[in-house]
Design a protein around this motif. Structure first.
Motif, mmCIF file in Angstrom:
data_model
loop_
_atom_site.group_PDB
_atom_site.id
_atom_site.type_symbol
_atom_site.label_atom_id
_atom_site.label_comp_id
_atom_site.label_asym_id
_atom_site.label_seq_id
_atom_site.Cartn_x
_atom_site.Cartn_y
_atom_site.Cartn_z
ATOM 1 N N PRO A 1 0.959 -1.111 0.167
ATOM 2 C CA PRO A 1 0.070 -0.076 0.196
ATOM 3 C C PRO A 1 0.791 1.517 -0.125
ATOM 4 O O PRO A 1 0.471 2.105 -0.625
ATOM 5 N N PHE A 2 1.882 1.152 0.660
ATOM 6 C CA PHE A 2 2.995 2.430 0.854
ATOM 7 C C PHE A 2 3.779 2.534 -0.596
ATOM 8 O O PHE A 2 3.831 3.643 -0.943
ATOM 9 N N ASN A 3 3.975 1.509 -1.249
ATOM 10 C CA ASN A 3 4.662 1.787 -2.564
ATOM 11 C C ASN A 3 3.778 2.147 -3.507
ATOM 12 O O ASN A 3 4.301 2.963 -4.210
ATOM 13 N N GLY A 4 2.452 1.716 -3.446
ATOM 14 C CA GLY A 4 1.346 2.202 -4.330
ATOM 15 C C GLY A 4 1.302 3.831 -4.104
ATOM 16 O O GLY A 4 1.386 4.531 -5.068
ATOM 17 N N LEU A 5 1.371 4.201 -3.129
ATOM 18 C CA LEU A 5 1.208 5.597 -2.477
ATOM 19 C C LEU A 5 2.222 6.435 -2.928
ATOM 20 O O LEU A 5 2.322 7.482 -3.666
ATOM 21 N N LEU A 6 3.589 5.564 -3.010
ATOM 22 C CA LEU A 6 4.841 6.355 -3.345
ATOM 23 C C LEU A 6 4.750 6.438 -4.878
ATOM 24 O O LEU A 6 5.161 7.608 -5.462
ATOM 25 N N ALA A 7 4.407 5.492 -5.439
ATOM 26 C CA ALA A 7 4.274 5.548 -7.129
ATOM 27 C C ALA A 7 3.280 6.555 -7.465
ATOM 28 O O ALA A 7 3.651 7.282 -8.459
ATOM 29 N N GLU A 8 2.103 6.907 -6.498
ATOM 30 C CA GLU A 8 1.348 7.721 -7.139
ATOM 31 C C GLU A 8 1.735 9.141 -6.777
ATOM 32 O O GLU A 8 1.846 10.154 -7.664
ATOM 33 N N LYS A 9 2.259 9.533 -5.856
ATOM 34 C CA LYS A 9 3.112 10.750 -5.420
ATOM 35 C C LYS A 9 4.147 11.315 -6.298
ATOM 36 O O LYS A 9 4.248 12.263 -6.914
ATOM 37 N N THR A 10 4.882 9.926 -7.035
ATOM 38 C CA THR A 10 6.157 10.330 -7.697
ATOM 39 C C THR A 10 5.374 10.660 -9.323
ATOM 40 O O THR A 10 5.858 11.540 -10.080
ATOM 41 N N GLU A 11 4.307 10.230 -9.673
ATOM 42 C CA GLU A 11 3.861 10.323 -11.051
ATOM 43 C C GLU A 11 3.154 11.835 -11.024
ATOM 44 O O GLU A 11 3.259 12.252 -11.886
ATOM 45 N N ASP B 1 -8.024 11.029 -6.158
ATOM 46 C CA ASP B 1 -8.245 11.875 -4.911
ATOM 47 C C ASP B 1 -8.192 11.175 -3.618
ATOM 48 O O ASP B 1 -8.316 11.503 -2.582
ATOM 49 N N ASP B 2 -7.405 9.864 -3.694
ATOM 50 C CA ASP B 2 -7.230 9.102 -2.702
ATOM 51 C C ASP B 2 -6.424 9.727 -1.628
ATOM 52 O O ASP B 2 -5.397 10.173 -1.643
ATOM 53 N N GLY B 3 -6.924 9.564 -0.338
ATOM 54 C CA GLY B 3 -5.902 9.786 0.964
ATOM 55 C C GLY B 3 -5.689 8.854 1.679
ATOM 56 O O GLY B 3 -5.937 7.356 1.000
ATOM 57 N N TRP B 4 -5.183 8.771 2.888
ATOM 58 C CA TRP B 4 -4.859 7.634 3.667
ATOM 59 C C TRP B 4 -6.044 6.731 4.036
ATOM 60 O O TRP B 4 -6.136 5.629 4.178
ATOM 61 N N GLN B 5 -7.489 7.293 3.991
ATOM 62 C CA GLN B 5 -8.446 6.575 4.390
ATOM 63 C C GLN B 5 -8.790 6.024 3.119
ATOM 64 O O GLN B 5 -9.243 4.494 3.269
ATOM 65 N N ASP B 6 -8.951 6.440 2.079
ATOM 66 C CA ASP B 6 -9.095 5.569 0.698
ATOM 67 C C ASP B 6 -8.152 4.550 0.694
ATOM 68 O O ASP B 6 -8.692 3.550 0.071
ATOM 69 N N LEU B 7 -6.780 4.793 0.974
ATOM 70 C CA LEU B 7 -5.921 3.855 0.761
ATOM 71 C C LEU B 7 -6.027 2.392 1.591
ATOM 72 O O LEU B 7 -6.155 1.415 1.083
ATOM 73 N N LEU B 8 -6.749 2.699 2.788
ATOM 74 C CA LEU B 8 -7.161 1.394 3.802
ATOM 75 C C LEU B 8 -8.226 0.850 3.034
ATOM 76 O O LEU B 8 -8.294 -0.300 3.198
ATOM 77 N N LYS B 9 -9.314 1.586 2.430
ATOM 78 C CA LYS B 9 -10.316 0.816 1.707
ATOM 79 C C LYS B 9 -9.559 -0.063 0.512
ATOM 80 O O LYS B 9 -10.549 -0.830 0.194
ATOM 81 N N ASP B 10 -8.789 0.572 0.062
ATOM 82 C CA ASP B 10 -8.416 -0.085 -1.111
ATOM 83 C C ASP B 10 -7.455 -1.431 -0.744
ATOM 84 O O ASP B 10 -6.825 -2.185 -1.820
ATOM 85 N N LEU B 11 -7.206 -1.484 0.187
ATOM 86 C CA LEU B 11 -6.395 -2.812 0.645
ATOM 87 C C LEU B 11 -6.875 -4.247 0.271
ATOM 88 O O LEU B 11 -5.568 -4.720 -0.555
ATOM 89 N N PRO B 12 -7.891 -4.437 0.142
ATOM 90 C CA PRO B 12 -8.319 -5.801 -0.633
ATOM 91 C C PRO B 12 -7.975 -5.957 -1.811
ATOM 92 O O PRO B 12 -7.397 -6.939 -2.254
#
Length: 259
Positions: free
Chosen positions: A103-113, A123-134
């Motif tokens: 999940p954190f690597n995906g977020l790093l890739a998003e911020k890098t892009e 528009d994902d934040g930390w809350q949406d990241l948790l929802k996307d875990l599955p």
């Protein structure tokens, strides 16, 4: 220069690794590097302590299994087997680290892009990241379903007398590079909901560039200290390649975003 790319021409596999180093130092990305970095440090420190207390015994055992008439190959196979074991160990623990840090690597890739293109992805934040875990964990399982049978095939080669024992270390080095290329390229692809099969096919069209990128990452995972930071470097480098090479090609076809 096009606003949607950071460079005019695609780099080499090594070039994208250096690009990852440059991006890692950017102030906007530092905070998103911390968690993957800590995960990598903890896992690799434990793994390499165990490895370096056992590797000599493993190699000597393998060499004893070689037929007598191939004993002259020991000088050639010794370094190859060392690298094969290191790459195998590094890949296994890199995969574990990537599973935990996905999940954190995906977020790093998003911020890098976002940094490279100056445009938002989600528009994902930390809350949406948790929802996307599955979904993220499902994607990691897809990689394992693809990797495991091929890893088993490479492993069984080590037990095939003469030809298998000779080529197995080389086959493993090449496949380990391909696995690393898939592992890290998948983060920016997955951020855009590109199916796993489409991602593999797209990477395969530039197999030489991607296998070079992956093999260099594999090599870096065997080097103490460098293996601690290679994961976020690889994520940033793979994301730069996505922006430069694959993004327009893949997303121009709407079917490539259907899973």
């Amino acid at each position: 220069m096009n606003n949607n790319t950071i460079i005019d021409q695609p780099l080499t596999g090594l070039g994208y690794l250096f690009k990852g180093v440059q991006l890692l130092r950017h102030p906007q990305l530092r905070v998103f590097v911390l968690v993957p970095l800590l995960i990598n440090v903890l896992i690799f420190a434990s793994a390499f302590w165990f490895l370096f207390t056992s590797i000599t015994d493993w190699i000597e055992t393998y060499m004893q299994e070689l037929p007598t008439f191939l004993s002259w190959l020991s000088y050639v196979l010794w370094p190859i087997i060392i690298f094969s074991i290191l790459f195998s160990f590094s890949f296994i623990f890199s995969t574990i680290a990537n599973l935990i840090a996905a999940p954190f690597n995906g977020l790093l890739a998003e911020k890098t892009e976002i940094l490279l293109t100056k445009s938002a992805i989600n528009d994902d934040g930390w809350q949406d990241l948790l929802k996307d875990l599955p979904r993220i964990l499902k994607r990691e399982c897809q990689k394992w379903v693809y990797f495991l049978p091929r890893m088993l095939g490479c492993f069984l080669l080590f037990f095939v007398p003469v030809i298998g024992q000779t080529i197995a270390p080389i086959v493993w080095l090449v496949f380990a590079g391909w696995m690393m290329a898939i592992q890290y390229a998948d983060y920016p692809f997955d951020n855009h909901k590109v199916p796993f099969a489409v991602m593999r096919k797209t990477l395969g069209e530039r197999f030489g560039k991607n296998i070079t990128f992956g093999m260099i990452i594999s090599f870096c995972t065997t080097i103490p200290l460098l293996n601690f930071i290679i994961m976020p470097i690889a994520v940033c480098g793979a994301t730069a390649a996505w922006v430069d090479i694959y993004k327009h090609q893949v997303l121009s076809n709407p079917l490539n975003r259907i899973e």
